[in-house]
Each structure stands twice: as C-alpha cells, then as structure tokens.
Enzyme design. Structure first.
Site, PDB file in Angstrom:
ATOM      1  N   ARG A 266      38.873  41.586 105.361  1.00 34.39           N
ATOM      2  CA  ARG A 266      39.686  42.631 105.703  1.00 34.39           C
ATOM      3  C   ARG A 266      39.257  42.947 107.429  1.00 34.39           C
ATOM      4  O   ARG A 266      40.519  43.558 108.306  1.00 34.39           O
ATOM      5  CB  ARG A 266      40.064  43.628 104.687  1.00 34.39           C
ATOM      6  CG  ARG A 266      40.669  43.464 104.010  1.00 34.39           C
ATOM      7  CD  ARG A 266      40.900  44.484 102.881  1.00 34.39           C
ATOM      8  NE  ARG A 266      39.496  45.008 101.738  1.00 34.39           N
ATOM      9  CZ  ARG A 266      39.177  44.156 101.090  1.00 34.39           C
ATOM     10  NH1 ARG A 266      39.825  43.676 100.482  1.00 34.39           N
ATOM     11  NH2 ARG A 266      37.602  44.977 100.955  1.00 34.39           N
TER      12      ARG A 266
ATOM     13  N   GLU B 208      29.720  49.953  96.986  1.00 36.20           N
ATOM     14  CA  GLU B 208      30.468  50.778  96.171  1.00 36.20           C
ATOM     15  C   GLU B 208      30.542  50.296  94.708  1.00 36.20           C
ATOM     16  O   GLU B 208      29.663  50.477  93.799  1.00 36.20           O
ATOM     17  CB  GLU B 208      31.417  51.118  97.383  1.00 36.20           C
ATOM     18  CG  GLU B 208      31.979  52.724  96.154  1.00 36.20           C
ATOM     19  CD  GLU B 208      33.273  53.242  96.397  1.00 36.20           C
ATOM     20  OE1 GLU B 208      33.657  52.045  97.008  1.00 36.20           O
ATOM     21  OE2 GLU B 208      33.606  53.503  96.382  1.00 36.20           O
TER      22      GLU B 208
END
Ligand code: AMP
Length: 178
Positions: free
Chosen positions: A61, A98
C-alpha cells in the site's frame, strides 16, 4: 488539507486479518479521486523543498501514493518488497509487526549516498515495518532520511513514532485512534 473528507472515506474493518485487529482500509481512499488528490497534493507540498531524490515505498500500500509523490517531486521510486519478490541482489530486514513477523528487502543498488530519501507507507502502527525500512535505507548512508505515512494509528501501548530513530523527521496525514 481536507481531513474531514479523508476521515469520512477511510474504512475500518474489524477483526481483519485476525480477531482484535481494527484494519484501516485505505483502498477506499485510493479509489476516490478527490481523496487521492488531497493526499498527493498535501504530501507534495510538505516535501517540495526537501530535495528528495528517491521515494521508497513499502509493499504494497506504500507503492500507491509513494509512486505518485516520486513523480510529483521529480524523484525516483524504489520498492521495499516482501521476501523473494525482488529479482536482483538485496539487503533484508526482519521485524515484528502488529500481527506477526515479517521481512522486507530492497535492491542493493537502489540508493546512493548522494540521495535524499523519503520512505513512505500507508500506515504506522507499531512502527516495526518503518523501522526495518529505515534500517535498510540507512545502509546506503544517504544524505538524509524522511518518513511519511497516510495514517498514524494510536491506541494504548501503540506508539509507532517512538520506535523510530529520533533524528528522522516523521510526518503523517491522519492520526486515528483505536
Ligand atoms: P507496523 O509495522 O506495525 O507499523 O505496521 C504497519 C504496516 O502494517 C503497514 O504496512 C500497514 O499497511 C500494515 N498494518 C498494520 N496494522 C494495520 C491496521 N490496523 N490497519 C491497516 N494496516 C495495518
């Protein structure tokens, strides 16, 4: 910058890719022409006078706005990719993000010491990916390194900025909580 427009168009997908993660889906920002322009215009303005010669985008992204920005700044574009995707000789960095471990690579000839580099990704969460990208770029000893992301995700125990080298300027467009 029209922050309201961006926040209205950013989609949250709960429990993706695994339970407990609030996934900030930037595809809804990318598909909207007005949002795409707001983000590119704003980052172009922020980096116009920084003499950026290479923009490094983090897969995948980070490629979208990273490549647009490189064009707008008159810079080259370099890909930081997942393992095994780059065909030439690479430097590698492994890091904790994460939701799991990951590795990124960059071509060994992607950057020179004369470059001023902007590293770009869509989102800063733990800061692990960005720190790994900074480590890779630092191996080339460029003149300067800047960091940008579209979103800075803040929540209890999550402060991506704090893991990055304090000498590197970090700029984010939106701060999103939770
Ligand atoms: P981190 O390394 O923890 O800072 O994670 C940042 C990278 O993981 C970026 O490339 C993001 O695309 C992706 N990412 C991590 N957490 C999220 C999230 N909650 N929503 C969307 N993307 C995320």
């Amino acid at each position: 910058m029209n922050t309201k427009l961006l926040l209205e168009n950013l989609r949250n997908i709960p429990d993706f890719p695994k339970p407990g993660i609030q996934f900030k889906d930037v595809s809804t920002l990318f598909k909207d022409p007005a949002c795409l322009k707001v983000m590119a215009d704003e980052l172009e303005q922020r980096y116009r006078d920084k003499h950026i010669s290479k923009v490094v985008g983090i897969e995948s992204r980070g490629f979208v706005i990273g490549a647009i920005l490189a064009d707008r700044l008159g810079a080259g574009f370099v890909m930081c990719r997942k393992p095994g995707k780059l065909p030439g000789a690479t430097f590698k960095a492994t890091y904790l993000k994460e939701y799991g471990w990951d590795t990124i690579e960059i071509h060994e000839d992607a950057i020179s010491p004369e470059d001023t580099v902007l590293i770009h990704d869509d989102l800063l969460a733990t800061g692990g990916s960005m720190q790994a990208a900074c480590d890779l770029v630092a191996r080339f000893h460029p003149r300067a390194i800047f960091v940008s992301s579209l979103i800075e995700l803040r929540m209890e125990g999550l402060d991506g900025r704090s893991v990055l080298n304090a000498d590197i300027p970090v700029d984010t467009l939106l701060t999103v909580y939770g």
